[in-house]
Design an enzyme around this catalytic site. Structure first.
Site, PDB file in Angstrom:
ATOM      1  N   CYS A   2       0.674  -1.200   0.011  1.00 20.63           N
ATOM      2  CA  CYS A   2      -0.101   0.134  -0.032  1.00 20.63           C
ATOM      3  C   CYS A   2       0.836   1.397   0.247  1.00 20.63           C
ATOM      4  O   CYS A   2       1.962   1.336   0.361  1.00 20.63           O
ATOM      5  CB  CYS A   2      -1.032   0.109   1.383  1.00 20.63           C
ATOM      6  SG  CYS A   2      -1.989  -1.485   1.333  1.00 20.63           S
ATOM      7  N   ARG A  27       2.885   0.520  -5.394  1.00 22.13           N
ATOM      8  CA  ARG A  27       2.962  -0.354  -4.065  1.00 22.13           C
ATOM      9  C   ARG A  27       1.514  -1.005  -3.808  1.00 22.13           C
ATOM     10  O   ARG A  27       1.609  -1.807  -2.883  1.00 22.13           O
ATOM     11  CB  ARG A  27       3.036   0.950  -2.838  1.00 22.13           C
ATOM     12  CG  ARG A  27       4.142   1.752  -2.968  1.00 22.13           C
ATOM     13  CD  ARG A  27       4.392   2.642  -1.948  1.00 22.13           C
ATOM     14  NE  ARG A  27       4.315   1.837  -0.718  1.00 22.13           N
ATOM     15  CZ  ARG A  27       5.661   1.537  -0.299  1.00 22.13           C
ATOM     16  NH1 ARG A  27       6.794   1.698  -0.647  1.00 22.13           N
ATOM     17  NH2 ARG A  27       5.604   0.833   1.080  1.00 22.13           N
ATOM     18  N   TRP A  75      -2.948  -2.658  -1.556  1.00 24.92           N
ATOM     19  CA  TRP A  75      -2.840  -3.981  -1.971  1.00 24.92           C
ATOM     20  C   TRP A  75      -3.242  -4.926  -0.782  1.00 24.92           C
ATOM     21  O   TRP A  75      -2.724  -4.755   0.350  1.00 24.92           O
ATOM     22  CB  TRP A  75      -1.133  -4.008  -2.078  1.00 24.92           C
ATOM     23  CG  TRP A  75      -0.855  -5.404  -2.476  1.00 24.92           C
ATOM     24  CD1 TRP A  75      -0.714  -5.838  -3.807  1.00 24.92           C
ATOM     25  CD2 TRP A  75      -0.276  -6.645  -2.029  1.00 24.92           C
ATOM     26  NE1 TRP A  75      -0.381  -6.928  -4.042  1.00 24.92           N
ATOM     27  CE2 TRP A  75      -0.088  -7.651  -3.048  1.00 24.92           C
ATOM     28  CE3 TRP A  75      -0.315  -7.009  -0.550  1.00 24.92           C
ATOM     29  CZ2 TRP A  75       0.298  -8.947  -2.658  1.00 24.92           C
ATOM     30  CZ3 TRP A  75       0.011  -8.222  -0.182  1.00 24.92           C
ATOM     31  CH2 TRP A  75       0.329  -9.227  -1.409  1.00 24.92           C
ATOM     32  N   ASN A 101      -0.536   1.636   5.982  1.00 28.67           N
ATOM     33  CA  ASN A 101       0.061   0.748   5.106  1.00 28.67           C
ATOM     34  C   ASN A 101       0.717  -0.174   6.055  1.00 28.67           C
ATOM     35  O   ASN A 101       1.532   0.078   7.014  1.00 28.67           O
ATOM     36  CB  ASN A 101       1.160   1.437   4.137  1.00 28.67           C
ATOM     37  CG  ASN A 101       2.371   0.448   3.860  1.00 28.67           C
ATOM     38  OD1 ASN A 101       2.041  -0.432   3.507  1.00 28.67           O
ATOM     39  ND2 ASN A 101       3.500   1.155   3.596  1.00 28.67           N
ATOM     40  N   GLY A 102       0.829  -1.518   6.040  1.00 24.34           N
ATOM     41  CA  GLY A 102       1.270  -2.390   6.819  1.00 24.34           C
ATOM     42  C   GLY A 102       0.058  -3.549   7.395  1.00 24.34           C
ATOM     43  O   GLY A 102      -0.956  -3.702   6.771  1.00 24.34           O
ATOM     44  N   GLU A 481      15.365 -17.122 -12.286  1.00 21.60           N
ATOM     45  CA  GLU A 481      15.046 -15.592 -12.781  1.00 21.60           C
ATOM     46  C   GLU A 481      14.335 -15.592 -14.014  1.00 21.60           C
ATOM     47  O   GLU A 481      13.311 -14.890 -13.929  1.00 21.60           O
ATOM     48  CB  GLU A 481      16.494 -14.750 -12.525  1.00 21.60           C
ATOM     49  CG  GLU A 481      16.113 -13.346 -13.085  1.00 21.60           C
ATOM     50  CD  GLU A 481      14.979 -12.678 -12.163  1.00 21.60           C
ATOM     51  OE1 GLU A 481      14.711 -13.238 -11.054  1.00 21.60           O
ATOM     52  OE2 GLU A 481      14.798 -11.441 -12.137  1.00 21.60           O
ATOM     53  N   LYS A 485      10.590 -14.329 -14.129  1.00 20.64           N
ATOM     54  CA  LYS A 485      10.120 -13.157 -14.737  1.00 20.64           C
ATOM     55  C   LYS A 485       8.772 -13.721 -15.693  1.00 20.64           C
ATOM     56  O   LYS A 485       8.029 -13.066 -15.785  1.00 20.64           O
ATOM     57  CB  LYS A 485      11.067 -12.988 -15.965  1.00 20.64           C
ATOM     58  CG  LYS A 485      12.464 -12.109 -15.291  1.00 20.64           C
ATOM     59  CD  LYS A 485      12.162 -10.626 -14.911  1.00 20.64           C
ATOM     60  CE  LYS A 485      11.597 -10.514 -13.810  1.00 20.64           C
ATOM     61  NZ  LYS A 485      12.142 -10.505 -12.629  1.00 20.64           N
ATOM     62  N   GLU A 488       5.562 -14.321 -13.497  1.00 17.22           N
ATOM     63  CA  GLU A 488       5.108 -13.339 -12.874  1.00 17.22           C
ATOM     64  C   GLU A 488       4.168 -12.231 -13.889  1.00 17.22           C
ATOM     65  O   GLU A 488       3.087 -11.670 -13.601  1.00 17.22           O
ATOM     66  CB  GLU A 488       5.869 -12.600 -11.843  1.00 17.22           C
ATOM     67  CG  GLU A 488       6.982 -11.733 -12.625  1.00 17.22           C
ATOM     68  CD  GLU A 488       8.069 -11.286 -11.582  1.00 17.22           C
ATOM     69  OE1 GLU A 488       7.488 -10.952 -10.260  1.00 17.22           O
ATOM     70  OE2 GLU A 488       9.159 -10.951 -11.719  1.00 17.22           O
ATOM     71  N   HIS A 504      14.331 -36.404 -11.212  1.00 17.77           N
ATOM     72  CA  HIS A 504      13.649 -36.831  -9.785  1.00 17.77           C
ATOM     73  C   HIS A 504      12.219 -36.489  -9.919  1.00 17.77           C
ATOM     74  O   HIS A 504      11.946 -36.254  -8.898  1.00 17.77           O
ATOM     75  CB  HIS A 504      14.784 -36.371  -8.852  1.00 17.77           C
ATOM     76  CG  HIS A 504      16.050 -36.723  -8.499  1.00 17.77           C
ATOM     77  ND1 HIS A 504      16.161 -38.188  -8.083  1.00 17.77           N
ATOM     78  CD2 HIS A 504      16.967 -36.413  -9.249  1.00 17.77           C
ATOM     79  CE1 HIS A 504      17.407 -38.188  -8.517  1.00 17.77           C
ATOM     80  NE2 HIS A 504      18.060 -37.361  -8.855  1.00 17.77           N
ATOM     81  N   LYS A 603       5.079  -3.848  -6.167  1.00 14.79           N
ATOM     82  CA  LYS A 603       6.565  -3.731  -6.333  1.00 14.79           C
ATOM     83  C   LYS A 603       7.222  -4.015  -5.071  1.00 14.79           C
ATOM     84  O   LYS A 603       8.455  -4.493  -5.008  1.00 14.79           O
ATOM     85  CB  LYS A 603       6.894  -2.316  -7.011  1.00 14.79           C
ATOM     86  CG  LYS A 603       8.097  -2.017  -7.092  1.00 14.79           C
ATOM     87  CD  LYS A 603       8.692  -2.738  -8.258  1.00 14.79           C
ATOM     88  CE  LYS A 603      10.496  -2.219  -8.442  1.00 14.79           C
ATOM     89  NZ  LYS A 603      10.792  -3.470  -9.262  1.00 14.79           N
TER      90      LYS A 603
HETATM   91  C1  G6P Z   1       8.717  -8.321  -5.319  1.00 14.32           C
HETATM   92  C2  G6P Z   1       9.200  -7.687  -6.467  1.00 14.32           C
HETATM   93  C3  G6P Z   1      10.376  -8.503  -6.851  1.00 14.32           C
HETATM   94  C4  G6P Z   1      11.492  -8.427  -6.062  1.00 14.32           C
HETATM   95  C5  G6P Z   1      11.093  -8.849  -4.734  1.00 14.32           C
HETATM   96  C6  G6P Z   1      12.139  -8.250  -3.384  1.00 14.32           C
HETATM   97  O1  G6P Z   1       8.261  -9.456  -5.349  1.00 14.32           O
HETATM   98  O2  G6P Z   1       8.271  -7.890  -7.554  1.00 14.32           O
HETATM   99  O3  G6P Z   1      10.874  -7.936  -8.247  1.00 14.32           O
HETATM  100  O4  G6P Z   1      12.588  -9.103  -6.212  1.00 14.32           O
HETATM  101  O5  G6P Z   1       9.967  -8.235  -4.259  1.00 14.32           O
HETATM  102  O6  G6P Z   1      12.267  -7.033  -3.485  1.00 14.32           O
HETATM  103  P1  G6P Z   1      13.311  -6.251  -3.143  1.00 14.32           P
HETATM  104  O7  G6P Z   1      12.792  -4.663  -3.110  1.00 14.32           O
HETATM  105  O8  G6P Z   1      13.658  -6.492  -1.479  1.00 14.32           O
HETATM  106  O9  G6P Z   1      14.299  -6.592  -3.860  1.00 14.32           O
END
Ligand code: G6P
Length: 608
Positions: A2, A27, A75, A101-102, A481, A485, A488, A504, A603
């Site tokens: 948020c 956020r 959020w 927020n929290g 990764e 990507k 998501e 396995h 984010k």
């Molecule tokens: C969210 C973002 C990711 C990021 C992760 C950790 O899931 O979508 O892209 O890697 O948080 O965030 P940070 O800000 O700690 O790298």
């Protein structure tokens, strides 16, 4: 998660609030709302959906042109993302208006207590408890009420409150969720993050945990949890808001992918001098480095993938044992930390709740903490013993790209620095590797030029239901990764497997035409991965091989090949990740997904 904003000054508040919320939409964007004083009472407008939906609502229904207000982009954590659960929330008989927020952990017991006292709840949120609780404690002294709220709740919060009859103030507080105050000329601002106020001011207070702020039009006062005034230095922002705009690209993600040469350049060049790695921010002497016991690497999401890569690199070059943990696991597993262990924390935002908690856990057990962080003066940065900033600038797309690349580079530099201190790296090798690192921007630039080929490739896989990624060692880290990507942002089911693990279980999922991305950039492991490529191929997989220029053995078995320039193996992740980012981007685009704001994600994950 948020985002919260606040404004008190001479302008009409609602456009300023909307403007700020747009900068904070990363956020969370389940619902949004604003509250503005209309005379002595506070008017609220809120809706599910995005800030654009809130704007529509405001233009259809109007809102007070008052000059004091607060706003929120949500959020959802407690209760569905609907109109009722959207913030701001009202407390008491409506005299308190609050955004949060929290997460309030003891909200159920507080809710029961407040209901027994006659408070009526309309939403499923934990936040509504805060609004009623504030009302419960409020008898004319807003600071005292906030202080009592802070002493009663458990959990994390950045909150802002308006009180009917007090149109000359906003009261705010924080614990474990970011909050800043923007200081203007006869006007003041409140926000979860600096870009929300940058259009108006560059001077800010960065609140610490358990601090309160009382904003008036011409003054801002800060207090500790007991109501004692505290004085903080003003933080002057030197970076530019323009950096946070799209700059001609269709999506922030695409812009950020294309910024990687610059990001890598900006991150490494200040730290390579005359062919030597120089990390001034690192407070460890060579002697300290020699004595390091174990490096505990903690992070979440993509940053954890960087940590996974960093482990291979540090162990290989510097022979220091590393453990890589998801921060959410580390914080609760009572980790064993010995004297001389260090904790390496990786985070783009510097605000991820689990990562912050893991940092604090490591600190409390005596570890020296080093963080790799992108957002300057974020909480993790401030609480770490040493912070090495990635110079990626603001990253807006939810799916990280350029910050990931910058974090990788810091890992290389740290590994080289550690190896040198332990006399495991000769001067000539250091010089050679530094020269290669300095070439990375140009090599990445070259890969970016293959954009249209990758777009075509994505087109031919657009109908896939499942995509697998396999690799060994560093290629496994990059597979993780690439898979993240893809899933998501395109919502295609995807998994990454250490290639040796395939037999396995996962191989049973391979059937005719199942796409398998085989990452094979590590010369000592390529033959092994080739064996796995043959195995999946024999079961009908459509193989896309991501290999170095000189690796021709895969040609015979791969359906598609992506070739990367050759460089030392440990630097290959910086090159290999780029086509995977671009591939995921076009897959998502081809399926009509909202690339920058994938569903259910945010984010900055500031709740656990
Ligand atoms: C969210 C973002 C990711 C990021 C992760 C950790 O899931 O979508 O892209 O890697 O948080 O965030 P940070 O800000 O700690 O790298």
């Amino acid at each position: 998660m948020c985002g919260i904003v606040g404004y008190i000054g001479g302008r009409s508040a609602s456009p300023v609030l909307i403007d700020g919320l747009k900068k904070l939409e990363y956020r969370g964007y389940d619902s949004a709302g604003v509250a503005v004083f209309n005379g002595d009472v506070v008017e609220v407008k809120k809706t599910k959906g995005r800030i654009a939906d809130l704007e529509k609502k405001l233009s259809a229904e109007g809102i007070s042109s008052g000059c004091v207000g607060i706003g929120h982009t949500r959020w959802a954590t407690h209760g569905a993302p609907d109109d009722v659960n959207a913030h701001p929330h009202k407390g008491g008989n409506g005299r308190i208006t609050l955004v949060h927020n929290g997460i309030i952990e003891n909200y159920i017991e507080l809710k029961i207590m407040l209901e027994q006292k006659g408070y009526k709840f309309v939403s499923q949120t934990d936040t509504e408890v805060l609004a009623h609780l504030f009302d419960f404690f409020y008898s004319g002294d807003s600071l005292k009420a906030m202080s009592n709220v802070m002493k009663t709740v458990r959990g994390s919060y950045a909150v802002a409150v308006l009180i009917d009859g007090r149109p000359d103030e906003i009261i705010a507080a924080r614990k474990d969720s970011p909050l800043i105050v923007g200081l203007g000329e006869n006007e003041n601002f409140l926000a979860s993050d600096i870009p929300a106020v940058l259009k108006y001011t560059r001077d800010c207070y960065l609140l610490d945990d358990n601090q309160m702020a009382l904003l008036k039009q011409s003054s801002v006062k800060l207090y500790d949890i007991d109501g004692n005034e505290v004085h903080k230095d003003i933080y002057h922002v030197t970076w530019d808001v323009e950096a946070a705009e799209k700059g001609g690209f269709d999506h922030f993600m695409k812009k950020e992918i294309s910024e990687q040469p610059k990001t890598v350049h900006d991150t490494v060049t200040p730290r390579i001098k005359d062919g030597k790695v120089v990390i001034d921010e690192l407070g460890l002497s060579d002697e300290d480095i020699k004595n390091i016991g174990t490096i505990h690497i903690v992070a979440c999401g993509s940053a954890w993938h960087v940590g996974t890569a960093a482990r291979y690199i540090i162990e290989k070059l510097a022979r220091i044992p590393c453990e890589v943990d998801l921060a959410s696991e580390f914080r609760y597993r009572n980790p064993i930390i010995k004297e001389n262990d260090i904790c390496l924390v990786i985070s783009q935002s510097g605000e991820t709740a689990d990562t912050l908690a893991a940092l604090r856990e490591a600190k409390s057990k005596g570890a020296r903490t080093i963080s790799i962080v992108n957002v300057i003066a974020s909480t993790i940065a401030r609480e770490s013993d040493d912070v090495i900033y990635t110079m990626a600038g603001p990253e807006i797309a939810v799916a990280t790209t350029k910050a990931f690349s910058a974090q990788l580079c810091v890992s290389y530099l740290l590994a080289l620095k550690f190896a040198k201190a332990k006399s495991l790296l000769s001067e000539s090798d250091e010089e050679k590797y530094c020269a290669e690192i300095l070439r990375l921007p140009e090599l990445i630039e070259g890969i970016l030029k293959t954009d249209s080929a990758l777009k075509e490739l994505a087109k031919s896989y657009a109908d896939s239901e499942n995509v697998f990624f396999i690799g060994r060692g560093l290629d496994y880290a990059i597979s993780l990764e690439g898979s993240l990507k893809l899933k998501e942002i395109s919502y295609i089911h995807s998994e990454a497997y250490a290639a040796g693990e395939l037999k396995h279980g996962t191989i049973s999922l391979i059937e005719d035409k199942t796409p398998v991305f085989a990452v094979a950039t590590q010369s000592d492991l390529n033959e092994k991965t080739l064996g796995n490529i043959k195995e999946v191929k024999a079961r009908g997989a459509r193989v896309i091989a991501l290999v170095g220029e000189n690796h021709s053995a895969a040609d015979e078995f791969a359906d598609d090949i992506i070739r990367l320039p050759e460089i030392s193996d440990f630097l290959m992740p910086s090159l290999a990740v780029v086509p995977l980012q671009i591939f995921a981007y076009y897959m998502a685009l081809g399926r009509g997904c909202d690339v920058d704001k994938p569903r259910n994600l945010a984010k900055s994950v500031t709740v656990e």
